[in-house]
Design a protein around this motif. Structure first.
Motif, PDB file in Angstrom:
ATOM      1  N   VAL A 251       0.870  -1.173   0.000  1.00  0.00           N
ATOM      2  CA  VAL A 251       0.000   0.000   0.000  1.00  0.00           C
ATOM      3  C   VAL A 251       0.905   1.220   0.000  1.00  0.00           C
ATOM      4  O   VAL A 251       1.746   1.387   0.890  1.00  0.00           O
ATOM      5  CB  VAL A 251      -0.947   0.011   1.218  1.00  0.00           C
ATOM      6  CG1 VAL A 251      -1.755   1.295   1.246  1.00  0.00           C
ATOM      7  CG2 VAL A 251      -1.876  -1.203   1.186  1.00  0.00           C
ATOM      8  N   ASN A 252       0.763   2.027  -1.048  1.00  0.00           N
ATOM      9  CA  ASN A 252       1.629   3.202  -1.226  1.00  0.00           C
ATOM     10  C   ASN A 252       3.101   2.823  -1.096  1.00  0.00           C
ATOM     11  O   ASN A 252       3.899   3.544  -0.499  1.00  0.00           O
ATOM     12  CB  ASN A 252       1.247   4.317  -0.255  1.00  0.00           C
ATOM     13  CG  ASN A 252      -0.166   4.823  -0.494  1.00  0.00           C
ATOM     14  OD1 ASN A 252      -0.660   4.789  -1.615  1.00  0.00           O
ATOM     15  ND2 ASN A 252      -0.822   5.270   0.556  1.00  0.00           N
ATOM     16  N   GLY A 253       3.452   1.657  -1.621  1.00  0.00           N
ATOM     17  CA  GLY A 253       4.838   1.180  -1.643  1.00  0.00           C
ATOM     18  C   GLY A 253       5.279   0.405  -0.416  1.00  0.00           C
ATOM     19  O   GLY A 253       6.302  -0.278  -0.446  1.00  0.00           O
ATOM     20  N   ALA A 254       4.526   0.467   0.677  1.00  0.00           N
ATOM     21  CA  ALA A 254       4.909  -0.220   1.919  1.00  0.00           C
ATOM     22  C   ALA A 254       4.323  -1.629   1.954  1.00  0.00           C
ATOM     23  O   ALA A 254       3.211  -1.859   1.476  1.00  0.00           O
ATOM     24  CB  ALA A 254       4.417   0.574   3.124  1.00  0.00           C
ATOM     25  N   VAL A 255       5.058  -2.569   2.531  1.00  0.00           N
ATOM     26  CA  VAL A 255       4.558  -3.931   2.685  1.00  0.00           C
ATOM     27  C   VAL A 255       3.376  -3.896   3.657  1.00  0.00           C
ATOM     28  O   VAL A 255       3.500  -3.426   4.790  1.00  0.00           O
ATOM     29  CB  VAL A 255       5.655  -4.886   3.212  1.00  0.00           C
ATOM     30  CG1 VAL A 255       5.088  -6.276   3.461  1.00  0.00           C
ATOM     31  CG2 VAL A 255       6.825  -4.954   2.234  1.00  0.00           C
ATOM     32  N   ALA A 256       2.232  -4.377   3.177  1.00  0.00           N
ATOM     33  CA  ALA A 256       1.016  -4.349   3.989  1.00  0.00           C
ATOM     34  C   ALA A 256       0.574  -5.743   4.418  1.00  0.00           C
ATOM     35  O   ALA A 256      -0.172  -5.883   5.381  1.00  0.00           O
ATOM     36  CB  ALA A 256      -0.110  -3.673   3.223  1.00  0.00           C
ATOM     37  N   GLY A 257       1.004  -6.789   3.699  1.00  0.00           N
ATOM     38  CA  GLY A 257       0.597  -8.149   4.034  1.00  0.00           C
ATOM     39  C   GLY A 257       0.556  -9.027   2.805  1.00  0.00           C
ATOM     40  O   GLY A 257       1.322  -8.830   1.862  1.00  0.00           O
ATOM     41  N   TRP A 258      -0.360  -9.972   2.816  1.00  0.00           N
ATOM     42  CA  TRP A 258      -0.494 -10.887   1.678  1.00  0.00           C
ATOM     43  C   TRP A 258      -1.962 -11.288   1.534  1.00  0.00           C
ATOM     44  O   TRP A 258      -2.773 -11.106   2.441  1.00  0.00           O
ATOM     45  CB  TRP A 258       0.390 -12.117   1.841  1.00  0.00           C
ATOM     46  CG  TRP A 258      -0.089 -13.095   2.874  1.00  0.00           C
ATOM     47  CD1 TRP A 258       0.094 -13.013   4.232  1.00  0.00           C
ATOM     48  CD2 TRP A 258      -0.849 -14.286   2.643  1.00  0.00           C
ATOM     49  NE1 TRP A 258      -0.514 -14.085   4.840  1.00  0.00           N
ATOM     50  CE2 TRP A 258      -1.096 -14.884   3.897  1.00  0.00           C
ATOM     51  CE3 TRP A 258      -1.345 -14.896   1.496  1.00  0.00           C
ATOM     52  CZ2 TRP A 258      -1.808 -16.062   4.038  1.00  0.00           C
ATOM     53  CZ3 TRP A 258      -2.068 -16.089   1.639  1.00  0.00           C
ATOM     54  CH2 TRP A 258      -2.283 -16.659   2.897  1.00  0.00           C
ATOM     55  N   CYS A 259      -2.274 -11.850   0.368  1.00  0.00           N
ATOM     56  CA  CYS A 259      -3.625 -12.348   0.116  1.00  0.00           C
ATOM     57  C   CYS A 259      -3.533 -13.495  -0.874  1.00  0.00           C
ATOM     58  O   CYS A 259      -2.506 -13.661  -1.535  1.00  0.00           O
ATOM     59  CB  CYS A 259      -4.540 -11.246  -0.415  1.00  0.00           C
ATOM     60  SG  CYS A 259      -4.052 -10.583  -2.022  1.00  0.00           S
ATOM     61  N   GLY A 260      -4.589 -14.273  -0.944  1.00  0.00           N
ATOM     62  CA  GLY A 260      -4.559 -15.362  -1.899  1.00  0.00           C
ATOM     63  C   GLY A 260      -5.874 -16.089  -2.040  1.00  0.00           C
ATOM     64  O   GLY A 260      -6.754 -16.006  -1.182  1.00  0.00           O
ATOM     65  N   ILE A 261      -5.977 -16.770  -3.150  1.00  0.00           N
ATOM     66  CA  ILE A 261      -7.039 -17.743  -3.391  1.00  0.00           C
ATOM     67  C   ILE A 261      -6.323 -19.079  -3.391  1.00  0.00           C
ATOM     68  O   ILE A 261      -5.423 -19.309  -4.195  1.00  0.00           O
ATOM     69  CB  ILE A 261      -7.742 -17.510  -4.744  1.00  0.00           C
ATOM     70  CG1 ILE A 261      -8.371 -16.121  -4.785  1.00  0.00           C
ATOM     71  CG2 ILE A 261      -8.780 -18.601  -5.013  1.00  0.00           C
ATOM     72  CD1 ILE A 261      -8.907 -15.713  -6.160  1.00  0.00           C
ATOM     73  N   GLN A 262      -6.704 -19.941  -2.445  1.00  0.00           N
ATOM     74  CA  GLN A 262      -6.028 -21.222  -2.308  1.00  0.00           C
ATOM     75  C   GLN A 262      -7.056 -22.323  -2.120  1.00  0.00           C
ATOM     76  O   GLN A 262      -8.167 -22.056  -1.672  1.00  0.00           O
ATOM     77  CB  GLN A 262      -5.029 -21.177  -1.156  1.00  0.00           C
ATOM     78  CG  GLN A 262      -5.553 -20.580   0.109  1.00  0.00           C
ATOM     79  CD  GLN A 262      -4.458 -20.167   1.086  1.00  0.00           C
ATOM     80  OE1 GLN A 262      -3.268 -20.195   0.789  1.00  0.00           O
ATOM     81  NE2 GLN A 262      -4.874 -19.792   2.272  1.00  0.00           N
ATOM     82  N   PHE A 263      -6.682 -23.534  -2.506  1.00  0.00           N
ATOM     83  CA  PHE A 263      -7.597 -24.664  -2.374  1.00  0.00           C
ATOM     84  C   PHE A 263      -7.345 -25.340  -1.041  1.00  0.00           C
ATOM     85  O   PHE A 263      -6.264 -25.883  -0.802  1.00  0.00           O
ATOM     86  CB  PHE A 263      -7.402 -25.655  -3.535  1.00  0.00           C
ATOM     87  CG  PHE A 263      -8.482 -26.682  -3.605  1.00  0.00           C
ATOM     88  CD1 PHE A 263      -9.736 -26.354  -4.071  1.00  0.00           C
ATOM     89  CD2 PHE A 263      -8.251 -27.984  -3.179  1.00  0.00           C
ATOM     90  CE1 PHE A 263     -10.749 -27.296  -4.134  1.00  0.00           C
ATOM     91  CE2 PHE A 263      -9.251 -28.935  -3.239  1.00  0.00           C
ATOM     92  CZ  PHE A 263     -10.505 -28.593  -3.716  1.00  0.00           C
TER      93      PHE A 263
END
Length: 155
Positions: free
Chosen positions: A64-76
């Protein structure tokens, strides 16, 4: 203006990601596990890169605005495609935007439904309940979740 970017998970600064994943405020909403160290983080990232290469799945780091904010995913997991969103609490305000982007990804991947499991420490989200074709309690890894089965809008 808030700029959200998605990147390969392995391209995030590992020190920043380690700090986020080990925050007590974040951990209280996730499956109970030991804190990460450099080695376990590397193994976890490798496992998520493997998930990302699986048909129907997509895992990304979030900036977010270049800063590490986290992670996300679609996983089975557990016989269904699930959404995962893990953000530093300073960026929880962008969670809905990340969720909406992921629903677009789910459509592009050809999914008709995805599931979002929220640890029982989380409040009920009215917008999710309204969208859900089914809301149910589930137990995974010995912990209870409120699970929302969501219809994916067609592309």
């Amino acid at each position: 203006m808030t700029k959200i970017e998605y990147t390969n998970l392995q391209d995030l600064d590992r020190g920043e990601l380690l700090s986020i994943l080990n925050r007590d405020k974040i951990r209280e909403h996730l499956v109970t596990h030991n804190q990460f160290n450099d080695q376990s983080l590397a193994e976890w990232i490798s496992s998520k890169v493997s998930v990302d290469s699986t048909d129907g799945c997509k895992v990304r780091g979030v900036r977010v605005n270049g800063a590490v904010a986290g992670w996300c995913g679609i996983q089975f997991e557990n016989e269904s495609y699930e959404l995962a969103i893990v953000l530093n609490e300073a960026y929880w305000g962008v969670g809905v935007a990340v969720f909406k982007d992921m629903m677009v990804w789910a459509s592009g991947l050809g999914h008709s439904h995805v599931v979002l499991h929220l640890f029982n420490t989380r409040p009920e989200y009215k917008f999710l309940k309204k969208m859900a074709s089914r809301v149910f309690e589930s137990t995974m890894f010995g912990q209870k979740y409120t699970s929302y089965e969501l219809k994916v809008p067609s592309a």
